[in-house]
Design an enzyme around this catalytic site. Structure first.
Site, mmCIF file in Angstrom:
data_model
loop_
_atom_site.group_PDB
_atom_site.id
_atom_site.type_symbol
_atom_site.label_atom_id
_atom_site.label_comp_id
_atom_site.label_asym_id
_atom_site.label_seq_id
_atom_site.Cartn_x
_atom_site.Cartn_y
_atom_site.Cartn_z
ATOM 1 C CG ASP A 94 20.794 -15.447 -19.914
ATOM 2 O OD1 ASP A 94 21.908 -14.888 -20.112
ATOM 3 O OD2 ASP A 94 19.818 -14.622 -20.142
ATOM 4 C CG HIS A 95 22.448 -13.204 -16.389
ATOM 5 N ND1 HIS A 95 23.388 -12.445 -16.118
ATOM 6 C CD2 HIS A 95 21.608 -12.747 -17.326
ATOM 7 C CE1 HIS A 95 23.220 -11.009 -16.969
ATOM 8 N NE2 HIS A 95 22.009 -11.353 -17.681
ATOM 9 C CD GLU A 138 25.811 -13.142 -24.301
ATOM 10 O OE1 GLU A 138 25.073 -13.545 -25.537
ATOM 11 O OE2 GLU A 138 25.154 -12.292 -23.688
ATOM 12 C CE LYS A 170 15.337 -7.282 -16.075
ATOM 13 N NZ LYS A 170 16.172 -8.304 -16.796
ATOM 14 C CG HIS A 177 22.012 -9.424 -21.509
ATOM 15 N ND1 HIS A 177 22.333 -10.035 -20.511
ATOM 16 C CD2 HIS A 177 22.609 -10.006 -22.805
ATOM 17 C CE1 HIS A 177 23.268 -11.205 -21.055
ATOM 18 N NE2 HIS A 177 23.526 -11.035 -22.258
#
Ligand SMILES: [Zn+2]
Length: 520
Positions: free
Chosen positions: A176-177, A292, A334, A367
C-alpha cells in the site's frame, strides 16, 4: 468462546491423534487440520507460539518438505514446525490457496489490513459472511515502520491465518502507498498480488492555487510542445457525457482547466507509465499484479474533472489500472465517521464511479475507510460494480477495546501515554481531535473503559498513536506495553476475532452487501 458441536468433535479427534507424542499443546486450530497424501497437517499453539504439525507414517513424514523437529511413536512421526519463511514457502506450494492472488475479477473487495499480524482470522470470519473477497495483507512502508514489520512478514502472517481458517476462496496482498521503485520491488519480492502506487509526491499542487498568468507561464515552460498538442486535442472544449440510472452529467474542459490539469498530473502520468511498464515486464509472465493508483493523500480533493483528465491520459498511453483512490470531498479522518456535506459527496461519488465504469471499469478505492458509516450506503449503492474499501486502523482500535475489557490497568497506562505524545504523533495527519473532550481516565470505572473506543476524540487519540504505543520503551530499554499487549491478544484471541467479525461485518453490511449462507 463457545465451540460448535462439530468443532468439539473435530478437536477431540485431533487430541487423540496428538496424544502419543510428548508435546504440551495449549490449543488446537481445528479448521486448519487436513490430509494430503496420507499425512495430516494442522496448526497448534505451544507456549512458544503457533506451530504447524505434520503427522503420519515415519517414512512419509521424512519425505515431507517442511522443516521441523520430529517426535516418534511406533511407526509414526509427528513433526513440529516453526512458521518460518522457508516453511511459509512450503505452505504456499502445498496449499496454493494460501498464496495471495489477483482479485481483479471480483467487483467488491475489502482491504482489511492486519497491522498487528494477529487480526486476520477475525477479518476472515467477517468476509466469509458477505459476497466480497478480502485483501488480507495490506501495509504501507509507513505502517511497517511503525509496527516493526516487513512486507514478507505481513504476507506470511496472512498466509498462515488463511491456512488456520481454511479459507480457500482466494485473497489479495497489497503493497500500500508505495512511492518508489525500491519499495515496489520489495513488496513484489514478498509476494504481494497488488501494488498501490502513491502519486502524492509527483502531483503539482500549485496547479490548484496559481494565478491564471502563472499557469500560462508554467504550462509554456514545463509542458513539451508535442505533449501540449495532445492535451488540447484530447480535452479542449470537448464535452464528456455520462448517463446512468441516478442521472446524467457532463464534464467540459476549457483552456485554463486543460492547463491546470496538465500541470497537476504530467509528472504523475510519466511516473505511472514507468511503473506500469516495470510491472508488465517483470511480472506478467509469472503472475498478475493488481494495480491501484492513490491520489488520496493530497491537500485538495480530486474533482471528477481531475479524475477524468488523469484516466483519459493514462488510457491514451495504454495504461490499464484496477483501482483508483481519489481524495473525496469532505473529511475522511482516521477511525471516525465522515465529516462533510452528504448530498455533495453523493453527487461527486456518483460521478467518480461513472467515470471509472466508462473508462476501463476499474474500482473506486476508498482509503481511510474505517468507520465511514454515513457514506457506506451511498458507496454501496452507486459503485455496486467496482469498489475497494480499505480499513486498517479500526482493527487496531478493536484490539484496544479488548485491552480495555480484559486488562484495564494496561489500557489506562497506554491511554495516558497516548495523551502525553499525541501532538508529536499527529504531525503527519490532518485531524481535528479535541483532547479536552476526552473524559479524564482517573475517575472512570474499569467496566466503562471500553467506552473510550466509542467516542470520536478518544478513538483518534488511540488510533493515531499506535506506532508510538507499540514501540514505547522505558529507561531500561524494554518495551513499555508491547509484550503485555500481544500476550493479551493471544490469551483472548477468539474474543478479539469475534470483535473484528462484528465490526468489519458492520462495515460490509453498511455497504448494502447481503449476508450469505456459509457452508463450512
Ligand atoms: Zn490512502
Amino acid at each position: 468462546m463457545k465451540l460448535k458441536k462439530n468443532e468439539q468433535t473435530q478437536i477431540k479427534k485431533i487430541q487423540k491423534l496428538l496424544k502419543p507424542y510428548p508435546i504440551p499443546v495449549l490449543k488446537i486450530y481445528p479448521h486448519s487440520f487436513c490430509s494430503r497424501d496420507d499425512l495430516t497437517y494442522g496448526l497448534i499453539r505451544l507456549s512458544q507460539g503457533k506451530r504447524l504439525v505434520v503427522q503420519g507414517e515415519t517414512g512419509k513424514v521424512r519425505k515431507d518438505p517442511f522443516k521441523g523437529k520430529n517426535r516418534h511413536h511406533g511407526k509414526t512421526t509427528l513433526k513440529v514446525c516453526d512458521l518460518s519463511p522457508e516453511n511459509t514457502a512450503c505452505l504456499m506450494d502445498l496449499f496454493p490457496y494460501t498464496r495471495p492472488v489477483s482479485l481483479r475479477e471480483y467487483p467488491i473487495t475489502a482491504g482489511t489490513g492486519d497491522r498487528l499480524g494477529c487480526a486476520t482470522p477475525g477479518h476472515l470470519w467477517a468476509v466469509r459472511r458477505f459476497p466480497v473477497r478480502p485483501v488480507l495483507a495490506q501495509q504501507s512502508v509507513r505502517e511497517n515502520k511503525q509496527t516493526g514489520r516487513c512486507f514478507s512478514g505481513v504476507v506470511s502472517d496472512a498466509a498462515w491465518a488463511v491456512f488456520q481458517e481454511n479459507y480457500q476462496e482466494g485473497y489479495g496482498a497489497d503493497g500500500d502507498h508505495l512511492k518508489t521503485f525500491a519499495e515496489i520491488e520489495e513488496a513484489l519480492n514478498a509476494g504481494v498480488s497488488m501494488v498501490t502506487l502513491d502519486l502524492s509526491e509527483k502531483l503539482n499542487f500549485s496547479a490548484f492555487t496559481d494565478s491564471t498568468e502563472a499557469i500560462d507561464r508554467h504550462f509554456k515552460n514545463e509542458i513539451h510542445e508535442e505533449e501540449a498538442k495532445v492535451f488540447f486535442h484530447l480535452f479542449l472544449n470537448k464535452e464528456f457525457r455520462f448517463k446512468g440510472p441516478p442521472g446524467e452529467f457532463s464534464i467540459r474542459f476549457d483552456e485554463e482547466s486543460v492547463k491546470r490539469n496538465a500541470l497537476l498530473f504530467y509528472k504523475a502520468i510519466d511516473f505511472t507509465e514507468e511503473v506500469y511498464e516495470f510491472l508488465q515486464s517483470h511480472l506478467v509472465s509469472r503472475r498478475i499484479v493488481d494495480f491501484e493508483i492513490s491520489i488520496d493523500e493530497t491537500p485538495f480533493s480530486t474533482s471528477p474533472a481531475n479524475h477524468l483528465f488523469f484516466i483519459i491520459e493514462l488510457g491514451q498511453r495504454g495504461i490499464r489500472i484496477d483501482a483508483l483512490a481519489p481524495r473525496f470531498i469532505g473529511e475522511f479522518q482516521k477511525g471516525i465517521d465522515y465529516k462533510g456535506d452528504l448530498a455533495e459527496f453523493r453527487r461527486q461519488f456518483y460521478q467518480h464511479a461513472m467515470i471509472a465504469m466508462d473508462h476501463g471499469n476499474y474500482k473506486i478505492s476508498i482509503h481511510s475507510g474505517s468507520d465511514k458509516f454515513s457514506v457506506f450506503p451511498i458507496m454501496g449503492e452507486l459503485a455496486g460494480k467496482g469498489l475497494h474499501l480499505k480499513t486498517a486502523g479500526t482493527s487496531w482500535l478493536e484490539a484496544m477495546r479488548l485491552i480495555a475489557k480484559r486488562f484495564p490497568s494496561l489500557y489506562r497506562e497506554m491511554h495516558q501515554y497516548a495523551l502525553s505524545i499525541f501532538h508529536e504523533a499527529t504531525r503527519l495527519y490532518h485531524v481535528t481531535t479535541d483532547l479536552w473532550k476526552i473524559p479524564r481516565i482517573e475517575g472512570i470505572k474499569d467496566r466503562d473503559l471500553p467506552k473510550y473506543l466509542d467516542q470520536d476524540d478518544s478513538r483518534q487519540l488511540v488510533h493515531l498513536t499506535y506506532g508510538y504505543l507499540l514501540n514505547a520503551k522505558g529507561p531500561d530499554g524494554k518495551h513499555l506495553f508491547r509484550d503485555r499487549f500481544f500476550q493479551t491478544l493471544t490469551d483472548y484471541e477468539e474474543e478479539y476475532w469475534a470483535l473484528l467479525d462484528k465490526h468489519i461485518g458492520k462495515h460490509l453490511a453498511s455497504l448494502g452487501l447481503k449476508k450469505m449462507k456459509i457452508f463450512k
